[in-house]
Design a protein around this motif. Structure first.
Motif, PDB file in Angstrom:
ATOM      1  N   VAL A  93       0.842  -1.201   0.000  1.00  0.00           N
ATOM      2  CA  VAL A  93       0.000   0.000   0.000  1.00  0.00           C
ATOM      3  C   VAL A  93       0.879   1.253   0.000  1.00  0.00           C
ATOM      4  N   HIS A  94       1.906   1.261   0.850  1.00  0.00           N
ATOM      5  CA  HIS A  94       2.803   2.416   0.896  1.00  0.00           C
ATOM      6  C   HIS A  94       3.584   2.552  -0.413  1.00  0.00           C
ATOM      7  N   LEU A  95       3.977   1.428  -0.984  1.00  0.00           N
ATOM      8  CA  LEU A  95       4.698   1.454  -2.252  1.00  0.00           C
ATOM      9  C   LEU A  95       3.812   1.992  -3.375  1.00  0.00           C
ATOM     10  N   LYS A  96       2.534   1.625  -3.352  1.00  0.00           N
ATOM     11  CA  LYS A  96       1.593   2.151  -4.345  1.00  0.00           C
ATOM     12  C   LYS A  96       1.449   3.664  -4.188  1.00  0.00           C
ATOM     13  N   ASP A  97       1.434   4.146  -2.970  1.00  0.00           N
ATOM     14  CA  ASP A  97       1.327   5.584  -2.732  1.00  0.00           C
ATOM     15  C   ASP A  97       2.558   6.328  -3.253  1.00  0.00           C
ATOM     16  N   VAL A  98       3.739   5.752  -3.047  1.00  0.00           N
ATOM     17  CA  VAL A  98       4.962   6.365  -3.570  1.00  0.00           C
ATOM     18  C   VAL A  98       4.918   6.365  -5.092  1.00  0.00           C
ATOM     19  N   GLU A  99       4.481   5.250  -5.671  1.00  0.00           N
ATOM     20  CA  GLU A  99       4.395   5.155  -7.128  1.00  0.00           C
ATOM     21  C   GLU A  99       3.428   6.197  -7.685  1.00  0.00           C
ATOM     22  N   GLU A 100       2.293   6.371  -7.027  1.00  0.00           N
ATOM     23  CA  GLU A 100       1.321   7.366  -7.476  1.00  0.00           C
ATOM     24  C   GLU A 100       1.903   8.776  -7.433  1.00  0.00           C
TER      25      GLU A 100
ATOM     26  N   LEU B 147       5.066   9.619  -7.606  1.00  0.00           N
ATOM     27  CA  LEU B 147       6.084   9.748  -8.657  1.00  0.00           C
ATOM     28  C   LEU B 147       5.443   9.911 -10.026  1.00  0.00           C
ATOM     29  N   TYR B 148       4.363   9.204 -10.254  1.00  0.00           N
ATOM     30  CA  TYR B 148       3.645   9.347 -11.523  1.00  0.00           C
ATOM     31  C   TYR B 148       3.142  10.778 -11.684  1.00  0.00           C
ATOM     32  N   GLU B 149       2.547  11.312 -10.642  1.00  0.00           N
ATOM     33  CA  GLU B 149       2.031  12.681 -10.700  1.00  0.00           C
ATOM     34  C   GLU B 149       3.157  13.694 -10.897  1.00  0.00           C
ATOM     35  N   LEU B 150       4.285  13.475 -10.242  1.00  0.00           N
ATOM     36  CA  LEU B 150       5.424  14.370 -10.422  1.00  0.00           C
ATOM     37  C   LEU B 150       5.949  14.298 -11.855  1.00  0.00           C
ATOM     38  N   HIS B 151       6.010  13.113 -12.400  1.00  0.00           N
ATOM     39  CA  HIS B 151       6.479  12.952 -13.782  1.00  0.00           C
ATOM     40  C   HIS B 151       5.522  13.620 -14.770  1.00  0.00           C
ATOM     41  N   MET B 152       4.235  13.414 -14.577  1.00  0.00           N
ATOM     42  CA  MET B 152       3.253  14.018 -15.478  1.00  0.00           C
ATOM     43  C   MET B 152       3.267  15.540 -15.373  1.00  0.00           C
ATOM     44  N   SER B 153       3.462  16.057 -14.175  1.00  0.00           N
ATOM     45  CA  SER B 153       3.504  17.514 -14.036  1.00  0.00           C
ATOM     46  C   SER B 153       4.761  18.084 -14.681  1.00  0.00           C
ATOM     47  N   ALA B 154       5.856  17.346 -14.654  1.00  0.00           N
ATOM     48  CA  ALA B 154       7.073  17.805 -15.322  1.00  0.00           C
ATOM     49  C   ALA B 154       6.872  17.855 -16.829  1.00  0.00           C
ATOM     50  N   ILE B 155       6.132  16.917 -17.367  1.00  0.00           N
ATOM     51  CA  ILE B 155       5.848  16.912 -18.803  1.00  0.00           C
ATOM     52  C   ILE B 155       4.912  18.075 -19.161  1.00  0.00           C
TER      53      ILE B 155
ATOM     54  N   ALA C 100       3.118  24.279  -6.787  1.00  0.00           N
ATOM     55  CA  ALA C 100       2.422  24.120  -5.507  1.00  0.00           C
ATOM     56  C   ALA C 100       1.943  22.682  -5.333  1.00  0.00           C
ATOM     57  N   GLU C 101       1.407  22.088  -6.397  1.00  0.00           N
ATOM     58  CA  GLU C 101       0.964  20.697  -6.323  1.00  0.00           C
ATOM     59  C   GLU C 101       2.152  19.756  -6.145  1.00  0.00           C
ATOM     60  N   ASP C 102       3.277  20.115  -6.755  1.00  0.00           N
ATOM     61  CA  ASP C 102       4.478  19.297  -6.605  1.00  0.00           C
ATOM     62  C   ASP C 102       4.892  19.196  -5.146  1.00  0.00           C
ATOM     63  N   ALA C 103       4.779  20.302  -4.435  1.00  0.00           N
ATOM     64  CA  ALA C 103       5.139  20.277  -3.010  1.00  0.00           C
ATOM     65  C   ALA C 103       4.248  19.297  -2.250  1.00  0.00           C
ATOM     66  N   GLN C 104       2.971  19.265  -2.589  1.00  0.00           N
ATOM     67  CA  GLN C 104       2.059  18.322  -1.942  1.00  0.00           C
ATOM     68  C   GLN C 104       2.408  16.881  -2.295  1.00  0.00           C
ATOM     69  N   TRP C 105       2.723  16.624  -3.582  1.00  0.00           N
ATOM     70  CA  TRP C 105       3.072  15.259  -3.990  1.00  0.00           C
ATOM     71  C   TRP C 105       4.396  14.825  -3.372  1.00  0.00           C
ATOM     72  N   LEU C 106       5.348  15.744  -3.238  1.00  0.00           N
ATOM     73  CA  LEU C 106       6.612  15.402  -2.593  1.00  0.00           C
ATOM     74  C   LEU C 106       6.409  15.083  -1.117  1.00  0.00           C
ATOM     75  N   GLU C 107       5.547  15.834  -0.474  1.00  0.00           N
ATOM     76  CA  GLU C 107       5.232  15.559   0.932  1.00  0.00           C
ATOM     77  C   GLU C 107       4.548  14.197   1.071  1.00  0.00           C
ATOM     78  N   PHE C 108       3.641  13.896   0.146  1.00  0.00           N
ATOM     79  CA  PHE C 108       2.959  12.607   0.145  1.00  0.00           C
ATOM     80  C   PHE C 108       3.955  11.469  -0.075  1.00  0.00           C
ATOM     81  N   ALA C 109       4.893  11.669  -1.007  1.00  0.00           N
ATOM     82  CA  ALA C 109       5.920  10.651  -1.280  1.00  0.00           C
ATOM     83  C   ALA C 109       6.824  10.460  -0.064  1.00  0.00           C
TER      84      ALA C 109
END
Length: 144
Positions: free
Chosen positions: A50-57, A59-67, A82-91
């Motif tokens: 479950v935690h690994l899936k959350d990290v994967e999610e 990272l996916y969001e960070l990659h898509m936002s970079a694109i 701003a969303e990146d900061a939230q995804w990094l905190e989640f990761a």
């Protein structure tokens, strides 16, 4: 002394009652053992996934936002950051929770490797976003 039919019925009923009690005890004992085993299985195998899936999610969001960053205007770029900061905190939270789980040795080695590589990914990603801010699109696309 002869035992009558009533005595034989009472004795057989007693034996059946003792056997029923023994079967009930075995069932209760096995249920407790299985429950404990499934609790360990849940904590040691399911929760890391479950935690690994959350990290994967994240990272996916960070990659898509970079694109999406290169096609975004200034307002959208600020929103992406701003969303990146939230995804990094989640990761980070999911990674910390994963570190607290009881991972097998091979998975623990991979997790340690991940902790070594992840900061380099974040640095490269930040460099990519900065390049796009400076309109160095070709160089930034080469990093992808």
């Amino acid at each position: 002394m002869s035992v009558g039919i009533r005595g034989k019925l009472m004795a057989s009923f007693g034996v059946v009652l003792l056997l029923l009690g023994f079967v009930g005890y075995l069932g209760w004992k096995n249920t407790v053992e299985f429950s404990t085993s499934f609790g360990v299985l849940y904590d040691d195998r399911l929760m890391p996934l479950v935690h690994l899936k959350d990290v994967e999610e994240s990272l996916y969001e960070l990659h898509m936002s970079a694109i999406a960053y290169s096609a975004a205007d200034e307002e959208e770029r600020a929103l992406i950051r701003a969303e990146d900061a939230q995804w990094l905190e989640f990761a980070d939270g999911s990674t910390a929770a994963l570190a607290e789980t009881n991972l097998p040795e091979a998975a623990r080695q991979e997790f340690d490797r991940w902790n070594e590589v992840f900061p380099a990914y974040l640095a490269a990603r930040q460099e990519l976003l900065d390049m796009r801010d400076r309109f160095q699109i070709d160089e930034a696309d080469a990093l992808l």
